[in-house]
Design an enzyme around this catalytic site. Structure first.
Site, PDB file in Angstrom:
ATOM      1  N   GLN A 129       0.878  -1.184   0.000  1.00 19.13           N
ATOM      2  CA  GLN A 129       0.000   0.000   0.000  1.00 19.13           C
ATOM      3  C   GLN A 129       0.912   1.230   0.000  1.00 19.13           C
ATOM      4  OE1 GLN A 129      -2.394   1.741  -0.706  1.00 19.13           O
ATOM      5  NE2 GLN A 129      -4.183   1.631   0.619  1.00 19.13           N
ATOM      6  N   HIS A 266     -10.076  -0.887  -4.488  1.00 16.07           N
ATOM      7  CA  HIS A 266      -8.871  -1.072  -5.308  1.00 16.07           C
ATOM      8  C   HIS A 266      -8.397  -2.526  -5.279  1.00 16.07           C
ATOM      9  CE1 HIS A 266      -7.045  -0.824  -1.304  1.00 16.07           C
ATOM     10  NE2 HIS A 266      -6.033  -1.481  -1.836  1.00 16.07           N
ATOM     11  N   LEU A 273     -16.614  -6.472   0.136  1.00 18.15           N
ATOM     12  CA  LEU A 273     -17.518  -7.604   0.352  1.00 18.15           C
ATOM     13  C   LEU A 273     -18.659  -7.566  -0.661  1.00 18.15           C
ATOM     14  CD1 LEU A 273     -17.947  -9.999   2.418  1.00 18.15           C
ATOM     15  CD2 LEU A 273     -19.761  -8.561   3.371  1.00 18.15           C
ATOM     16  N   CYS A 409      -0.398  17.589   9.194  1.00 19.49           N
ATOM     17  CA  CYS A 409      -0.783  18.965   8.914  1.00 19.49           C
ATOM     18  C   CYS A 409      -0.320  19.288   7.500  1.00 19.49           C
ATOM     19  CB  CYS A 409      -0.173  19.792  10.042  1.00 19.49           C
ATOM     20  SG  CYS A 409       0.636  21.284   9.783  1.00 19.49           S
TER      21      CYS A 409
HETATM   22  N1  LIG Z   1      -8.592   9.589  -0.721  1.00 17.43           N
HETATM   23  C1  LIG Z   1      -7.565   9.334   0.000  1.00 17.43           C
HETATM   24  O1  LIG Z   1      -6.880  10.212   0.458  1.00 17.43           O
HETATM   25  C2  LIG Z   1      -7.252   7.939   0.291  1.00 17.43           C
HETATM   26  C3  LIG Z   1      -6.182   7.710   1.128  1.00 17.43           C
HETATM   27  C4  LIG Z   1      -5.896   6.427   1.456  1.00 17.43           C
HETATM   28  C5  LIG Z   1      -6.645   5.426   0.964  1.00 17.43           C
HETATM   29  N2  LIG Z   1      -7.678   5.645   0.095  1.00 17.43           N
HETATM   30  C6  LIG Z   1      -8.435   4.539  -0.455  1.00 17.43           C
HETATM   31  O2  LIG Z   1      -9.590   4.326   0.326  1.00 17.43           O
HETATM   32  C7  LIG Z   1      -9.868   2.928   0.387  1.00 17.43           C
HETATM   33  C8  LIG Z   1     -10.034   2.468   1.811  1.00 17.43           C
HETATM   34  O3  LIG Z   1      -8.772   2.475   2.499  1.00 17.43           O
HETATM   35  P1  LIG Z   1      -8.676   1.866   3.958  1.00 17.43           P
HETATM   36  O4  LIG Z   1      -7.275   2.011   4.394  1.00 17.43           O
HETATM   37  O5  LIG Z   1      -9.740   2.431   4.793  1.00 17.43           O
HETATM   38  O6  LIG Z   1      -8.947   0.325   3.650  1.00 17.43           O
HETATM   39  P2  LIG Z   1      -9.379  -0.850   4.632  1.00 17.43           P
HETATM   40  O7  LIG Z   1      -9.226  -2.096   3.848  1.00 17.43           O
HETATM   41  O8  LIG Z   1      -8.698  -0.717   5.927  1.00 17.43           O
HETATM   42  O9  LIG Z   1     -10.938  -0.560   4.872  1.00 17.43           O
HETATM   43  C9  LIG Z   1     -11.946  -0.846   3.921  1.00 17.43           C
HETATM   44  C10 LIG Z   1     -13.261  -1.009   4.685  1.00 17.43           C
HETATM   45  O10 LIG Z   1     -14.337  -1.191   3.781  1.00 17.43           O
HETATM   46  C11 LIG Z   1     -15.213  -2.165   4.327  1.00 17.43           C
HETATM   47  N3  LIG Z   1     -16.010  -2.747   3.237  1.00 17.43           N
HETATM   48  C12 LIG Z   1     -15.614  -3.644   2.314  1.00 17.43           C
HETATM   49  N4  LIG Z   1     -16.605  -3.928   1.462  1.00 17.43           N
HETATM   50  C13 LIG Z   1     -17.662  -3.182   1.858  1.00 17.43           C
HETATM   51  C14 LIG Z   1     -18.983  -3.038   1.354  1.00 17.43           C
HETATM   52  N5  LIG Z   1     -19.405  -3.718   0.278  1.00 17.43           N
HETATM   53  N6  LIG Z   1     -19.804  -2.187   1.977  1.00 17.43           N
HETATM   54  C15 LIG Z   1     -19.401  -1.502   3.075  1.00 17.43           C
HETATM   55  N7  LIG Z   1     -18.160  -1.607   3.591  1.00 17.43           N
HETATM   56  C16 LIG Z   1     -17.306  -2.437   2.980  1.00 17.43           C
HETATM   57  C17 LIG Z   1     -14.290  -3.141   4.994  1.00 17.43           C
HETATM   58  O11 LIG Z   1     -14.954  -3.927   5.959  1.00 17.43           O
HETATM   59  C18 LIG Z   1     -13.229  -2.226   5.591  1.00 17.43           C
HETATM   60  O12 LIG Z   1     -13.510  -1.846   6.896  1.00 17.43           O
HETATM   61  C19 LIG Z   1      -8.723   2.239  -0.318  1.00 17.43           C
HETATM   62  O13 LIG Z   1      -9.075   1.907  -1.645  1.00 17.43           O
HETATM   63  C20 LIG Z   1      -7.658   3.268  -0.307  1.00 17.43           C
HETATM   64  O14 LIG Z   1      -6.738   3.100  -1.351  1.00 17.43           O
HETATM   65  C21 LIG Z   1      -7.987   6.892  -0.223  1.00 17.43           C
END
Ligand SMILES: NC(=O)c1ccc[n+]([C@@H]2O[C@H](COP(=O)([O-])OP(=O)(O)OC[C@H]3O[C@@H](n4cnc5c(N)ncnc54)[C@H](O)[C@@H]3O)[C@@H](O)[C@H]2O)c1
Ligand SMILES: NC(=O)c1ccc[n+]([C@@H]2O[C@H](COP(=O)([O-])OP(=O)(O)OC[C@H]3O[C@@H](n4cnc5c(N)ncnc54)[C@H](O)[C@@H]3O)[C@@H](O)[C@H]2O)c1
Lengths: 560, 560
Positions: A129, A266, A273, A409
């Site tokens: 990641q 991703h 799920l 920050c």
């Molecule tokens: N925009 C940003 O700044 C930013 C930064 C980091 C990560 N992200 C992206 O955001 C996403 C989440 O990152 P994370 O670290 O929280 O990941 P994570 O895997 O820790 O959390 C994902 C969550 O989604 C839940 N989930 C899975 N399927 C689901 C569904 N069908 N309905 C509801 N909930 C569901 C899971 O149970 C889990 O808690 C990743 O794709 C990551 O790349 C975005």
């Protein structure tokens, strides 16, 4: 391969007694351990820090060996980490990084989840990641300010700055997504966050990131309505599947003000799920029939994205929050999936043009007071930025530290080196109890090429050019950062991004001051350079103002 | 974008008068210029050095600006090059590289020729091939010893070491391919090399790389037959299209002893002339209808590969010589295209296991005597290797220098640092008239991931893992190489490889000796590490013998 050990409970040492031979090697040791602290990591027993299967080390044997090596590593040696495995120690010199990491990188033609998963199963790779594999994850706080800045920008752009009485619908309360409810309420919005895993909701309740839990949609909507009526900003974690709840709102004709999502879309095998599935069923099928899981997950994502498009059509400000869910839906036949924008071109790019991004630091002492002192120093050095001061106050009040105390920050080229040098001086003169490390996310101005996220819709069409993050990593190595990493597939998954990380230690020495001054200038400066090269005026102005030497643009003789 | 200027004739300065502020910046200046010397480059007017469209700089404006910057660059500054464009100058320190380059890198999902060509046409990128964009190409000599070693291994493996009376069929007499006839005759084989561009044959005749020219197949075969009868080893350049000549031999039932190919098949748009087309027609269609050129070229490659498979079935030892022609044929429906092996797993991998690869150096003085002195030093320091001595004698006798005098010689972990330190000492004590630069191809032991070539069929299946070349580049940067590069797509084309280059200057100083000792040890050591990690016993033995610290294998405590 020993990848799961529920008996292992890791906590970084605190205080001033060194386990390693100097602070330059003690720092990566503590930060690796901190990434796996149960208060920090999502699934520490299997070395998963956040972001689906983002790991800090390939397996427990590799973890143990990394710890051993860091304890004996000399200040003229460098440890190489290949996808979470310590593969070599080589002679370098005092101003070189102590650790160099490359995680999850694949030759492009083979850079997809199928090939990666095959290598991962064979024990030949690990998914890094962004900050998981590069040892600078600091828990959900890491993302709070970014999310807060984004929601504040949404409010400015769509609601004349008035978030009060408005609500946001999202999915996912994982490592990063868990920051959404707190950031939303800080910015004045209510939030309904749909999450399938009850333990994730409970974790966010416990750490103060979400206010309430609901187990059915009516209950959740009633909570939101009541809060809106009272002019309050509250957040509700709803146990449910986003692919079911989002369309249910469309059906009922209920339109949120803002719609987004942060499930781990991703990574369709491990991060999402499918609708109608239980968590246990998914866990089992991941072993038995991974292709079927991927297919079902992507089909559900298509359903969810279709609902997001419908809500957009009904008037919701809809944005992709960087999890590549549009791409997945596109591959499943939702041809207009990219009709709603990514959050970077919509709200963040102007900040990137000035090298502004998620700057962060961690107190290796373990003492919260060290962070409060740095908070005060930031206010002192940046006196004229009320939004930043407000953020620091709210952060102190509302953000629980996880693991080693840390602060994030968003600051840019004009401030990072100044702050770093001030922190180093505070270590030198004893104002801080121990050294601090300074780092950032890979989601930053000069450190990433990711055409569906950070570099979506660049002005000159250079979205996919990844020379830039590679140069960033090489320059940070040349400048003497303490550890530098190059990753592939972070945020948006295999094939879709290349990015680099950097961390530098302020140990209070004169030598550290030189390195800090260089690295914390050069690192954001490469972001300004990259955006200036793409033709953004804000970046070009920033480059000129800061006398960057960009030979084809602002360098000596460039105007000739 | 000014990419073609027939009036520009570049020659590197020679002698000891500096144009730049030190030898550390004079060296990249001279080597960039040397890459574009008309005696070195294939198409210098358009900045093309070799390998299809492998360039040294993006366009002439970029070239001019690079030269200006190198002349003013201080010994605590580093110039960044992004796909041939000088994009920034940043503060670093004396032990950091003076130049860092990233060429042709694309995020994997977009890493294909279509997307690259679009960016290339817009002026946003450049194809760097391997040593073209990293300023350490030394003309066809660069490849002669590698090709000679390969052909010698073919003779050992298939003909009991007896090449006499045997002949090799190949295609392509370009920058690299032009080395084939000389290497073949040095190894005792006759060679028939098919080339569509008469000017390329004439160039090889003029520089002594090919012995004779023929314009029809009968004439060429007669020459080969006569030479075989006399027990002579001669080479013939036949004007013709390989996609026509190879099948013609099948039809006539004439089977060469060895069959290979070095057209630029890796680049179907620019590197391979479709059968039945004239060069002028191809040049025109490349502008008017590039997709049609690609299609026609790949169809012709399929025909050629089918002929190679037929000749293999008829008894010829057939090998892919690293131009990705099997992949192209596979994509055109030749499902068994990979039935003949690549040259690396078949002949070269055992060398890579000991870090042995195409080590090379260049005399910045411009004086051939400097090279002859280093030749003698190599013999003195490696007294017990008759094959190497033989190579050095033949090279001196038969290889014309092109541009700055240079030498190549395949040596590994056990010799590179020793040789480098000796050369540095020779500069210090005046035995050499000026500094030398030492570098290598990206086709080397630790510097490349390329599943259809250098990392084909790795023992553990890790062919596509590109963490290794990235770590190699980061470590060489940390060690203080003078310039370091990271490229994508070299040799086998967009999507199929990632690789890194390194060059270090021996200026005779004590500081240089430290850097040379580190970099020329670490660089091949990463190759030994990579192969040991993949499970090759030769590599593991070499690592142990040389006391490499590989924590999971040979490091302190690894056996515990
Ligand atoms: N925009 C940003 O700044 C930013 C930064 C980091 C990560 N992200 C992206 O955001 C996403 C989440 O990152 P994370 O670290 O929280 O990941 P994570 O895997 O820790 O959390 C994902 C969550 O989604 C839940 N989930 C899975 N399927 C689901 C569904 N069908 N309905 C509801 N909930 C569901 C899971 O149970 C889990 O808690 C990743 O794709 C990551 O790349 C975005
Ligand atoms: N095995 C190795 O060690 C090694 C090293 C470097 C390069 N290569 C590969 O070898 C190939 C050649 O490299 P190069 O630098 O010589 O490239 P180049 O572009 O300089 O030369 C290619 C030559 O092939 C000729 N050609 C094109 N189509 C032809 C056809 N249909 N029939 C006959 N001749 C044709 C061209 O006229 C040209 O002279 C590349 O794919 C390169 O990546 C292999």
């Amino acid at each position: 391969m020993n990848r799961n050990d529920p008996h292992r409970v890791i906590k970084a040492p605190t205080g001033t007694t060194l386990q390693a031979r100097s602070w330059l090697t003690e720092a990566p040791l503590r930060m690796l351990m901190n990434n796996l602290d149960p208060d920090v990591a999502e699934h520490p027993a299997s070395l998963v820090v956040y972001g689906g299967i983002g790991r800090a080390a390939r397996d427990w044997d590799c973890y143990d060996r990394i710890v051993e090596v860091l304890k004996r590593l000399g200040d003229d040696e460098t440890l190489l980490i290949q996808s979470g495995k310590p593969v070599g120690v080589f002679p370098t010199h005092a101003d070189a990084p102590r650790v160099l990491l490359a995680n999850s990188n694949l030759v492009p033609h083979w850079a997809n989840w199928e090939h990666f998963n095959e290598l991962d199963r064979k024990g030949l790779m690990m998914y890094g990641q962004m900050t998981a594999g590069s040892w600078i994850y600091i828990g959900s706080q890491g993302i709070v300010q970014g999310t807060y800045e984004t929601f504040a920008a949404v409010a400015r752009q769509h609601f004349d700055g008035q978030a009060r009485g408005r609500w946001i619908l999202t999915g996912g309360l994982g490592g990063m997504g868990g920051a959404q409810p707190l950031a939303a309420t800080m910015a004045g919005f209510c939030m309904l966050a749909v999450e399938v895993d009850e333990s994730r909701i409970d974790f966010r309740l416990r750490t103060g990131y979400v206010d309430k839990k609901a187990t059915d949609l009516d209950e959740a909507l009633a909570m939101i309505e009541a809060a809106k009526a009272d002019g309050e900003a509250i957040s509700v974690g709803l146990l449910g599947n986003a692919a079911e709840v989002f369309p249910a709102l469309v059906e009922r004709g209920i339109t949120p003000d803002v719609v987004t999502d942060q499930t781990s879309a991703h990574d369709p095998l491990n991060g999402y799920l499918p609708m109608g599935w239980s968590m246990a069923q998914a866990a089992e099928q991941r072993e038995l029939d991974p292709a079927a899981v991927v297919k079902a997950a992507k089909q559900s994502m298509a359903v969810q994205v279709q609902a997001m498009l419908d809500l957009q059509a009904a008037g919701a400000a809809t944005l992709d929050y960087g999890n590549n869910i549009r791409q997945m839906a596109l591959e499943e036949g939702v041809t207009n999936a990219f009709d709603f924008p990514g959050f970077v071109p919509a709200y963040i790019r102007p900040l990137f043009c000035e090298g502004i991004g998620p700057f962060r630091w961690v107190a290796l002492s373990g003492d919260p007071e060290d962070i409060y002192r740095t908070d005060a120093k930031v206010k002192e050095l940046i006196p004229d930025n009320p939004q930043l001061h407000n953020w620091l106050d709210m952060a102190r009040e509302r953000i629980h530290f996880q693991g080693l105390p840390a602060r994030i920050c968003w600051v840019g080229l004009e401030d990072r080196a100044r702050l770093g040098l001030a922190f180093n001086e505070m270590v030198r003169n004893g104002e801080l109890k121990a050294p601090v490390v300074i780092g950032r996310d890979h989601l930053d101005s000069g450190s990433v090429a990711s055409p569906n996220r950070e570099t979506e819709a660049m002005q000159d069409g250079s979205d996919a050019v990844s020379d830039w993050p590679l140069l960033n990593a090489l320059l940070n190595t040349a400048g003497g950062a303490t550890w530098v990493s190059l990753h592939h597939g972070g945020g948006v998954g295999m094939g879709f991004s290349q990015h680099s990380g950097v961390v530098i230690v302020c140990d209070g020495s004169e030598a550290a001051a030189k390195r800090v001054g260089r690295v914390l200038h050069n690192d954001p400066a490469t972001g300004v350079m990259r955006h200036a090269d793409a033709g953004y005026d804000i970046a070009l102005d920033c480059a000129r103002r800061n006398h960057l030497d960009l030979p084809m643009m602002t360098g000596k003789g460039a105007e000739a």
